[in-house]
Structures are given as structure tokens and as C-alpha cells.
Design an enzyme around this catalytic site. Structure first.
Site, PDB file in Angstrom:
ATOM      1  N   GLU A 337      45.463  50.776  65.148  1.00  0.00           N
ATOM      2  CA  GLU A 337      44.175  50.949  64.462  1.00  0.00           C
ATOM      3  C   GLU A 337      43.634  52.367  64.353  1.00  0.00           C
ATOM      4  O   GLU A 337      42.407  52.536  64.245  1.00  0.00           O
ATOM      5  CB  GLU A 337      43.136  50.101  65.188  1.00  0.00           C
ATOM      6  CG  GLU A 337      42.755  50.597  66.613  1.00  0.00           C
ATOM      7  CD  GLU A 337      43.541  49.943  67.735  1.00  0.00           C
ATOM      8  OE1 GLU A 337      44.660  49.461  67.477  1.00  0.00           O
ATOM      9  OE2 GLU A 337      43.028  49.931  68.865  1.00  0.00           O
ATOM     10  N   HIS A 370      42.690  42.153  61.979  1.00  0.00           N
ATOM     11  CA  HIS A 370      42.669  42.619  63.372  1.00  0.00           C
ATOM     12  C   HIS A 370      42.417  44.129  63.446  1.00  0.00           C
ATOM     13  O   HIS A 370      41.526  44.589  64.157  1.00  0.00           O
ATOM     14  CB  HIS A 370      44.008  42.248  64.019  1.00  0.00           C
ATOM     15  CG  HIS A 370      44.160  42.648  65.443  1.00  0.00           C
ATOM     16  ND1 HIS A 370      44.085  41.747  66.477  1.00  0.00           N
ATOM     17  CD2 HIS A 370      44.368  43.858  66.017  1.00  0.00           C
ATOM     18  CE1 HIS A 370      44.242  42.387  67.620  1.00  0.00           C
ATOM     19  NE2 HIS A 370      44.425  43.683  67.368  1.00  0.00           N
ATOM     20  N   GLU A 371      43.180  44.882  62.707  1.00  0.00           N
ATOM     21  CA  GLU A 371      43.057  46.345  62.803  1.00  0.00           C
ATOM     22  C   GLU A 371      41.728  46.840  62.230  1.00  0.00           C
ATOM     23  O   GLU A 371      41.157  47.805  62.730  1.00  0.00           O
ATOM     24  CB  GLU A 371      44.235  47.046  62.115  1.00  0.00           C
ATOM     25  CG  GLU A 371      45.624  46.631  62.628  1.00  0.00           C
ATOM     26  CD  GLU A 371      45.781  46.675  64.136  1.00  0.00           C
ATOM     27  OE1 GLU A 371      45.076  47.445  64.804  1.00  0.00           O
ATOM     28  OE2 GLU A 371      46.627  45.915  64.656  1.00  0.00           O
TER      29      GLU A 371
HETATM   30  N1  BES Z   1      45.976  48.435  69.462  1.00  0.00           N
HETATM   31  C1  BES Z   1      47.100  47.594  69.138  1.00  0.00           C
HETATM   32  C2  BES Z   1      48.419  48.348  69.089  1.00  0.00           C
HETATM   33  C3  BES Z   1      49.034  48.521  70.446  1.00  0.00           C
HETATM   34  C4  BES Z   1      49.789  47.514  70.977  1.00  0.00           C
HETATM   35  C5  BES Z   1      48.882  49.692  71.148  1.00  0.00           C
HETATM   36  C6  BES Z   1      50.370  47.668  72.224  1.00  0.00           C
HETATM   37  C7  BES Z   1      49.449  49.852  72.397  1.00  0.00           C
HETATM   38  C8  BES Z   1      50.208  48.843  72.945  1.00  0.00           C
HETATM   39  C9  BES Z   1      46.913  46.910  67.784  1.00  0.00           C
HETATM   40  O1  BES Z   1      45.587  46.738  67.423  1.00  0.00           O
HETATM   41  C10 BES Z   1      47.483  45.529  67.935  1.00  0.00           C
HETATM   42  O2  BES Z   1      46.930  44.756  68.671  1.00  0.00           O
HETATM   43  N2  BES Z   1      48.590  45.244  67.255  1.00  0.00           N
HETATM   44  C11 BES Z   1      49.225  43.956  67.359  1.00  0.00           C
HETATM   45  C12 BES Z   1      49.112  43.200  66.074  1.00  0.00           C
HETATM   46  C13 BES Z   1      47.923  42.309  66.075  1.00  0.00           C
HETATM   47  C14 BES Z   1      47.713  41.612  64.785  1.00  0.00           C
HETATM   48  C15 BES Z   1      47.981  41.254  67.156  1.00  0.00           C
HETATM   49  C16 BES Z   1      50.683  44.188  67.670  1.00  0.00           C
HETATM   50  O3  BES Z   1      51.121  45.312  67.498  1.00  0.00           O
HETATM   51  O4  BES Z   1      51.326  43.263  68.062  1.00  0.00           O
HETATM   52 ZN    ZN Z   2      44.651  45.267  68.521  1.00  0.00          ZN
END
Ligand code: BES
Ligand code: ZN
Length: 960
Positions: A337, A370-371
Site C-alpha cells: 500500500e 484492501h490496499e
Molecule cells: N501491507 C501488506 C503487504 C505486506 C505483506 C507487507 C506482508 C509486509 C509483509 C498488504 O497490504 C497486504 O496485506 N497484501 C496482501 C494482499 C491482501 C489483499 C490480503 C498480500 O500481499 O497477501
Molecule cells: Zn494489507
């Protein structure tokens, strides 16, 4: 960590876009919150005990011994100039950080990882001694903590501002973190390179030396040098481009709002975009590699809609002038995000009408929702520390539900939310689970916090709370929270406080709480008048691990309620049960309905036991209305029999989500030894008449799980009988499925899942139709479009012949659609030939045809294949060090690989093998929390089989 789920979107992730059926007190300093954990100054500590300090790489004493940075020096503003070279694959950079010194100090400690520091100096307008351009400072480095210390010749003075200048350089990283390189192939076969950042949680320090903790918010002014064939993107819009000698261009971006380092982002690439304008005037653009431009339109439509929704829902403008969403060819997680520059895995953003299925669309919409939610929850208001990452991730996951219900009602996302909770219950009912707010110190521990507990359980308890407070009250509370903590950091108590004091002027307050009119008459208010403290209640859900079991016993007109900790794999007769129960108590907002009224009754169960009086005599009671609560319900005495009878006689007397919840709870209770398997199976017998697809799919999911378990263990008599049962019993559903993309989202989901199961079970008409479609597709040289919802099953059937498999692999290489590639890769992984499976793993390790980003999902899929499980597991054991070169320990892919290749084991020998492997890793210094979760899961599987196999065998004999 992935959990079986029926709908694609309820699994975070990568699994071939996932819808594998199976699844799968702060001191406020000029507006800055700083929590200091140190009572005496580091210098005092150093003078007291110099040996307690680490040694820097040059042999000198490093002046700081904590993982967390000192709070004596805080950053205010960063000026960053970055020049990546996409040919030599490295970057040179310089930065100026304006800092405020809060207490006199002789050194500045900041984070830096794998950067070569070329020079560091210090200047100050406010300190005469440092007014002239400074000499070089001495820089000490302590890689174990990813820190550097700048030693100053004369002590910096309190309350003055200084400017730290650092020149540094590094290689573009090979993996998926920091400032890394990513490559893609054009239609013409050319390989092109781009440079992209991915920082969360602790990798900004790989791109520039910084105060890399979420609490240190600052403004960033970024400049990027690039060649004219590229473009550069960053969090903010570009203000100008200047031409440098030699034709290089330098883009200057507007200064950001105050933000945490993990949200900084920049990209140098040659992508093209589509743009639109949101109602508020914010410019939204979707970027992808040039050949994928045609797949960007759905994302633009969805992101515009969702941005409008959030600005309105939160009553807070998105504060930046633009929002870019970029599809990155190599990406470790699903999306990230970064403020104003959100990055996505291609399959999480791009939608190709020809090849993307319903579940692909659901996934893309959900990830965008989500983002974008994070632009408020996370970016505008950030958790103080990673222990509360659920305030980011739980909220973003919860907001998916709220936003999609309004913006995309046709996606019927609401009907899938229960699965978000069911996925985490599996894990939260193991002793090795952890509280939502959990200690996290090291970079690995911080990464491990990004798990189902933070995401799913976080979202589920928020949903339960919303149901308890009413949507309107809840919304007012979160708006208050977001407004109060904008550009700052917050912790759990801040949220509870905002939620329980959210009376706007116009509302009437009652006992310190106010509720929407609709609820004023409900019991909720009464209970709150009795001074239910929200904070106290929510502490039982966030600071305590696990999930409660509510045992209900009907005695005439009274209901006896009892709560205990629900533990799957441990039954009440087990000796450890007692100790595992000690000191667990929740404040549970229970709801129930009865045969005599449609009303939703509410009660807060705060004690171990309680009694409720029913006003009328009823035939049945059903607790946890619409499965909105995070608890499991057991009906003692005749309770389950009454419900089973009810389902068989007229299941529509219960609400669809209540039916879904009953199926879930029944099978969970089997794992905990509270209900016999035959009862749970008897409950599924009404499914033949079930019209609610989510409930039907839940039942099928459990039956398929049983099937796969006995199949893997080669228990052939049970496998055969279960297959017969499934095909006979669900024949009407199977045979009425068409092979075209038509109907509602759930109709289409049902088609994908049911046909995939039928073909997996070798159902002749299914195999026949799939083979026919596959041949037509091959004959058309891949030009014919197979209906998107059935393409996975068609490819999987086609992959069973060598010619088909080879053809699929060729198409895999050629395809420009990530959605299509995922389906093909899944199909390839279902081959029964070990050498083909091994070839896939080799291609995944090589990272050319099958990208490294897809390796985890590939190993996961191969391990689901009975012919591939051992192969995948052996591969992981033998190639552990190679895998760790590709992915960080603690990262999402590594955790997915380990749990994906081991969690389905169900024999003592396998358990021992896994134990030995984990022991050897621990001996090498690699430890992960999921090791314990996996061992507990395997032990649970073993016990489950021992206990329930005879029952299953008998039930099948009687039933079939
Ligand atoms: N902030 C996360 C990305 C992230 C994931 C950073 C793990 C550090 C470690 C992002 O907002 C996120 O949650 N992405 C998910 C997708 C979401 C739709 C559930 C992902 O990457 O699985
Ligand atoms: Zn997230």
C-alpha cells in the site's frame, strides 16, 4: 500461511491466484509520538557497562545495543536523490536528513542494511559550531542490528535542528525487498529490466539509511535520475524534470505528507498507463508493462469507485493529488500500500476478460479495496509498533467487506466473509497460536506478524464489534479515530477509546456510550449502561490467544451457557486439557434466535457460566446469528439432534449464514472430540436440498478434505466408498452444471469447484467434456477461449497426457495473462508423473520460464497432489539453503513453502521426519513460529485419523 477456503478471495495470496479449491503513552513532541523504553541515557548505560555494547565492523565499540533506535534524535525531513543504473544493476544515492535533537548526544543511530556508506557529514543553521559544511563523520556499522552510528566531534545540543548528509551506493537487490530489480519479457521476446521498491516492514533501510520504525514519521522530497527511455514514479506527483549533462534526466517529486519510512516508494520502468479522475479530483492511474496495457481497465474502474467510496465513508479526503497502482512483474506478496504508489503482483491488479475467471475478478477487486483502505488505515494513521500490525491489516481486511458490499454488491462478497473467519479459526484453536497483539522485536518476528491472526482474526473481531455496536456507531468511532490520529501513530487503546466515546454533538450520550437509535431499544444499551467497558471486552479478544467455545444447554425455558477455550486436537478427556484452559475468559457478545421469533437476541457472556431465560417455549435455538461472532457453539444434550432434524425437515427456517456456521462448527467440534464424526456427516445430508451455495460449498469442502486425507494415506476401501458417496449424493448438482460462464458469482464459483471435484474423482461425463474442450483448444492452437470458470479443470484434465502437458507448458511460456498462467501452472502441477513435477520445480528454481515469485505457490500445489507430496517435501529439505537465498526467512513465501509441504502429513513417521528437520534448522539458527504450528497440526491430523477413521468407514458402509 494459507488455509483451505472455497472462494478465492478469502485466502490471502498467491496460490495461483488462489482459488485452489482446497485450499486452500506517548509523549507528544512537536506532533511526534515517541515511546521511550529507556529510563537512563545510553551514555550513562555505556559508562556503567561498556562490555554490554556490541562491537562494530571496524572493531570499535558500537554505541547502541538495542534493536529499537534511540529516541534522542528524530527525523523531520528527508531529501533523497537516487540514481539507479538498469544496465549495471546498481544505484548511487545521496540524502540529507533534517533531524531534531531532543537530548544532547554524541552520536546518531539509524538503520542501514547492505548499503555502502561513502560519506557522512553534518551541518546546522541553529548550532554555530556546525554552520560550515561539515567534515566527514566517522561511521560505525553493526550489521546484526542493521544499524549504523554517526559519531559527531562535538556533542549535539538539545532542541536544535541538524542536517545529516550521507552518500551511499548499493547493488539493486536480487530478491523482492528493498530497492530491487524486476524483469519481464516483451511480446517480441526481449527481456527488459525495471527497478522497484518494496519496504514493509523493515526494508526501507536497504534503500537508504533511515530511522526505519513506523513511529518516526517525516516528510520526504524525492529526486530520481533516469534515462530518457524510462519513466520514474514515486509517492507524489512529479513537479519538474531537469536535463543533466550526458542526457540523463532528473525528476523532482513534490514533498510528501508526514509518513512512515515503510510507505516510501519509487519505480524506474518503461510502463504505460490508463488514467481517470475520482470525484474529488484525485488522478488515478494504472500502470503495467506495455504489452499488458489492455488488462488495466478493470482496475481503473474499480479503484476510482473504491476511492470515491472511502473518501465518503471516512469523511476524510485522500490527501495526495494522485494515486498510482502499478503491476510489478516480480512481487513477493500480493500487493503493497505505498502511499500514492501502490504496487501489485500482476495477478492482483490485471484483469483479462478473455482468461480471468470470476474468482480472479473477486481477487483483484478485493486486493484493490484492501490496499486503498490502507491509505487511511495504515498510511494516515499508523500503528505505533509492529506488535499491533493488526490495526493496519485487520482493518484493511475488514474494510474489504464494508467497501465491496456497497461498491460491488453483485460480487456477493458478504457471503464469503465467514470464510475469512473460518480460515483463522483452524489456527487459532491450536495452542501454538498467539494473541492479535504480540511482541515482535527482530526483523523476522516482525515479518511473522503478517499472518492470519493479524489479518483474518483482526477483521473478524472488528466485524463482531460492529455487529454489537451497530454499523453506524462503529463507523462514527472509526472516523473519530482516523481524524484524531491523522499523520500520527495509534495503539489498541486509542481505537477502543475512539469507539466508546463517539457521541457526536447531536447524539444523546448514555453512561458514557452512545448508540444509534435503532439499537437504543435493544439489549445492547442495557448492557452497556451496566458499564461494560469496551476496552475491557476487547482486551479479551486482542491480548489473549485462541477462540472461545460456548456450550449451550436447554433446560425447559432456560438456557445454560458455559464458555471454555476451544482447542482442536485436544479433547476434554486428555490430561493436558485442564491446564490449557486455565485463566482463559472472554467477554462474548452472543446472539441467538429461536423457533418462536425472528428477533436477534443479545447477551454478553462475561462469566464462565450464565443462565438465560426464554420468554416462550421453543423447539430449537441457534446461537451466533449469521456467524458474526468469533466463537464456536456446541449444543449439549439433544441440541445437535434437534438442529439436524430441523435442517432435514425445513432448512430454510434457519438463515443461510446460520446453516453455513452450523456445518463449520460441527466439523470443528469433531476435531475437539465434542461431536462424533457421524453426527457431523449426518448434518451434511440435508445438503442435497441446500440452495445457498456458500453453505453447500462448505459441506463439500469438508467432505473433500476427508477424501484427500484418506487418499493420501492410501486407505483404499474408504477412499473408494467416499468417492462413490460423493458422486452419487451430489450427482444432481454435478450433472446440472453447464460448461459456460453464466449466472451469478456464486453460481460460477459453484461450477468451478464442483466440476473440478467431479473430474478429480474421475467422473466419466466430466472427464469426457473436459477432454473434448481441451482437444478443441489444442486444435485451435490455443486461440479458442475456454469458459474462464472451467478452464482450470479443462487444463488439469488435459495435463494428464504427455502431449497435453507439454502443450500446456508451451502455452504457459507464451501467455501474457497472469490469470491464465496461474491456471496452467496449477494444471501442470496435477500430473501424476514425478519427472514432470520435478521438471516444474527445476524451472521454478531457475526462475526463467516459471518466475521465482511463483515458486512458493508451485511447491504448495505440488504438495497437494498425492503423487507430489513427498517429492515437494524432499525437495524443500534438500534445498533449504537454496530457498533461503531466494526468500528471506520469515517471509511470506518461505512460510508458505514450509507449511504447504508439511501440514497435510498425518502419520507418526512423517511427524518425526518434520520434527528432525525443524530441529536441524533450529541448530543452524533458523527458527520460525510456524514450526510449532505445523507440528501441532500434524499431531492433530494423526489423532483425528486414529479416532475418526473407524467411524467414517462405518458411516460409509451404512450410507452407501
Ligand atoms: N501491507 C501488506 C503487504 C505486506 C505483506 C507487507 C506482508 C509486509 C509483509 C498488504 O497490504 C497486504 O496485506 N497484501 C496482501 C494482499 C491482501 C489483499 C490480503 C498480500 O500481499 O497477501
Ligand atoms: Zn494489507
Amino acid at each position: 500461511v494459507f488455509y483451505p477456503s472455497i472462494m478465492a478471495n478469502s485466502c490471502r495470496k498467491l496460490i495461483f491466484n488462489i482459488y485452489i479449491v482446497f485450499y486452500c503513552s506517548a509523549v507528544i513532541m512537536p506532533q511526534i509520538c515517541i515511546c521511550s523504553q529507556f529510563t537512563s541515557s545510553p551514555i550513562d548505560q555505556f559508562n556503567k557497562d561498556p562490555k554490554a555494547f556490541p562491537i562494530a565492523t571496524n572493531g570499535e565499540i558500537f554505541p547502541w545495543h538495542e534493536l529499537r533506535l534511540p529516541t534522542v534524535v528524530i527525523p523531520l525531513h528527508y531529501d533523497l536523490l537516487i540514481h539507479p543504473n538498469l544496465t549495471s544493476l546498481d544505484f548511487v544515492a545521496s540524502e540529507k536528513i533534517e533531524v531534531l535533537v531532543r537530548d544532547a548526544t554524541q552520536f546518531i543511530v539509524l538503520h542501514s542494511k547492505d548499503l555502502e556508506i561513502l560519506n557522512a557529514s553534518l551541518q546546522s543553521e541553529e548550532d554555530v559550531r556546525y554552520r560550515k559544511p561539515g567534515e566527514s563523520l566517522s561511521v560505525l556499522s553493526y550489521p546484526a542490528h542493521q544499524q549504523i552510528a554517526l559519531l559527531v566531534p562535538e556533542k549535539l545540543r538539545a532542541d536544535l535542528r541538524y542536517s545529516v548528509a550521507i552518500d551511499f551506493q548499493a547493488k539493486l537487490a536480487d530478491g523482492f525487498e528493498g530497492f530491487y530489480k524486476s524483469t519481464y519479457r516483451t511480446l517480441g521476446g526481449e527481456t527488459r529490466t525495471i527497478a522497484v521498491t518494496d519496504f514493509e516492514p523493515t526494508e526501507a533501510r536497504m534503500a537508504f539509511p533511515c530511522f526505519d520504525e513506523p513511529l518516526f514519521k517525516a516528510n520526504f522530497s524525492i529526486k530520481i535520475r533516469r534515462e530518457s527511455r524510462h519513466i520514474a514514479l514515486s509517492n507524489m506527483p512529479k513537479v519538474k524534470t531537469i536535463e543533466l549533462e550526458g542526457g540523463l534526466l532528473e525528476d523532482h517529486f513534490e514533498t510528501t505528507v508526514k509518513m512512515s519510512t515503510y510507505l516510501v516508494a519509487y519505480i524506474v520502468c518503461d510502463f504505460t498507463s490508463v488514467s481517470g479522475t475520482a470525484s474529488s479530483g484525485v488522478k488515478v492511474s494504472i500502470y503495467a508493462s506495455p504489452d499488458k496495457w489492455s488488462q488495466t481497465h478493470y482496475a481503473l474502474e474499480a479503484s476510482l469507485k473504491l476511492l470515491d467510496f472511502y473518501e465518503n465513508y471516512f469523511d476524510i479526503h485522500y490527501p495526495l493529488p494522485k494515486l498510482d497502482l502499478v503491476a510489478i512483474p516480480d512481487f513477493a506478496s500480493g500487493a503493497m500500500e505505498n502511499w500514492g504508489l501502490v504496487t501489485y503482483r500482476e495477478t492482483s491488479l490485471l484483469f483479462d476478460p478473455k482468461t480471468s475467471s470470476t474468482s480472479d475478478k473477486l481477487w483483484v477487486t478485493k486486493v484493490i479495496a484492501h490496499e486503498l483502505a490502507h491509505q487511511w488505515f495504515g498510511n494516515l494513521v499508523t500503528m505505533e509498533w509492529w506488535n499491533d500490525i493488526w490495526l493496519n491489516e485487520g482493518f484493511a481486511t475488514y474494510m474489504e467487506l464494508i467497501s465491496l458490499n456497497i461498491t460491488y454488491p453483485e460480487l456477493q462478497f458478504d457471503d464469503d466473509f465467514s470464510n475469512t473467519c473460518f480460515e483463522v479459526i483452524k489456527r487459532d484453536s491450536l495452542n501454538s497460536s498467539h494473541p492479535i497483539s504480540n511482541q515482535a522485536k527482530t526483523a523476522i518476528q516482525i515479518k511473522e506478524m503478517f499472518d492470519a491472526v493479524s489479518y483474518n482474526k483482526g477483521a473478524c473481531i472488528l466485524n463482531m464489534l460492529k455487529d454489537f455496536l451497530s454499523e453506524d456507531t462503529f463507523r462514527k468511532g472509526i472516523i473519530r479515530y482516523l481524524k484524531k490520529f491523522s499523520y500520527r501513530n495509534a495503539k489498541n487503546d486509542d481505537l477502543w477509546h475512539s469507539l466508546s466515546n463517539n457521541c457526536l454533538e447531536s447524539d444523546s450520550a448514555s453512561g458514557g456510550f452512545c448508540y444509534s437509535d435503532s439499537k437504543k431499544t435493544s439489549n445492547t444499551l442495557t448492557f452497556l449502561r451496566k458499564n461494560v467497558e469496551l476496552k475491557e471486552m476487547m482486551a479479551t479478544w486482542t491480548l489473549q490467544k485462541g477462540i472461545p467455545l460456548v456450550v449451550v444447554k436447554r433446560e425447559g425455558r432456560s438456557l445454560r451457557l458455559q464458555q471454555e477455550r476451544f482447542l482442536s486436537g485436544v479433547s476434554k478427556e486428555d490430561p493436558e486439557w485442564g491446564t490449557l484452559q486455565e485463566r482463559y475468559l472472554w467477554h462474548i457478545p452472543v446472539t441467538y434466535s429461536t423457533s418462536s421469533s425472528h428477533a436477534i437476541h443479545r447477551h454478553i457472556l462475561k462469566l464462565k457460566t450464565d443462565t438465560l431465560d426464554l420468554s416462550e417455549k421453543t423447539d430449537w435455538v441457534k446461537f451466533n446469528v449469521d456467524s458474526n461472532g468469533y466463537y464456536i457453539v456446541h449444543y449439549d444434550g439433544q441440541g445437535w439432534d434437534e438442529l439436524i432434524t430441523l435442517l432435514n425437515q425445513n432448512h430454510t427456517l434457519l438463515r443461510p449464514k446460520d446453516r453455513l456456521g452450523l456445518i463449520h462448527d460441527a466439523f470443528q467440534l469433531v476435531s475437539a472430540g465434542r461431536l462424533t464424526l457421524d453426527k457431523a456427516l449426518d448434518l451434511t445430508r440435508y445438503l442435497q436440498h441446500e440452495t445457498s451455495i456458500p453453505a453447500l460449498l462448505k459441506g463439500l469442502e469438508y467432505l473433500e478434505l476427508l477424501y484427500r486425507m484418506v487418499e493420501r494415506r492410501n486407505i483404499s476401501d474408504v477412499t473408494e466408498n467416499l468417492k462413490l458417496y460423493l458422486l452419487q449424493y451430489f450427482k444432481p448438482v454435478i450433472d446440472t452444471q453447464s460448461w459456460v460462464d453464466e449466472g451469478s458469482v456464486w453460481d460460477r464459483m459453484l461450477r468451478s469447484i464442483v466440476l473440478k471435484l467431479a473430474c478429480y474423482l474421475n467422473h466419466a461425463p466430466c472427464i469426457h467434456k473436459a477432454t473434448e474442450l481441451f482437444s478443441q483448444w489444442m486444435e485451435s492452437s490455443g486461440k479458442l477461449n475456454i469458459p474462464t470458470d472451467v478452464s482450470k479443470v479443462v487444463y488439469s484434465v488435459g495435463a494428464q497426457t504427455t502431449a497435453g502437458w507439454n502443450y500446456l507448458l508451451e502455452q504457459y511460456e507464451l501467455s501474457l495473462s497472469g490469470a491464465e498462467k496461474n491456471k496452467i501452472l496449477y494444471a501442470l502441477s496435477t500430473s501424476k508423473h514425478q519427472e514432470k513435477l520435478m521438471k516444474l520445480i527445476e524451472l521454478g528454481m531457475e526462475g526463467k520460464v516459471i518466475k521465482t515469485q511463483d515458486l512458493a505457490a508451485l511447491l504448495f500445489a505440488i504438495a497437494r497432489n498425492p503423487e507430489g507430496q513427498q517429492l515437494a517435501w524432499n525437495f524443500v529439505k534438500e534445498n533449504w539453503t537454496h530457498l533461503l537465498k531466494k526468500f528471506d526467512l520469515g517471509s511470506f513465501p518461505i512460510r508458505m513453502i514450509v507449511s504447504g509441504t508439511t501440514s497435510d502429513f498425518s502419520s507418526k513417521d512423517e511427524l518425526q521426519e518434520v520434527e528432525l528437520f525443524f530441529e536441524s534448522l533450529k541448530a543452524q539458527g533458523s527458527h520460525l513460529d510456524i514450526f510449532q504450528i505445523i507440528l501441532e497440526t500434524i499431531s492433530k491430523n494423526i489423532k483425528w485419523l486414529e479416532k475418526n477413521l473407524p467411524t467414517l468407514r462405518k458411516w460409509l458402509l451404512i450410507t452407501t
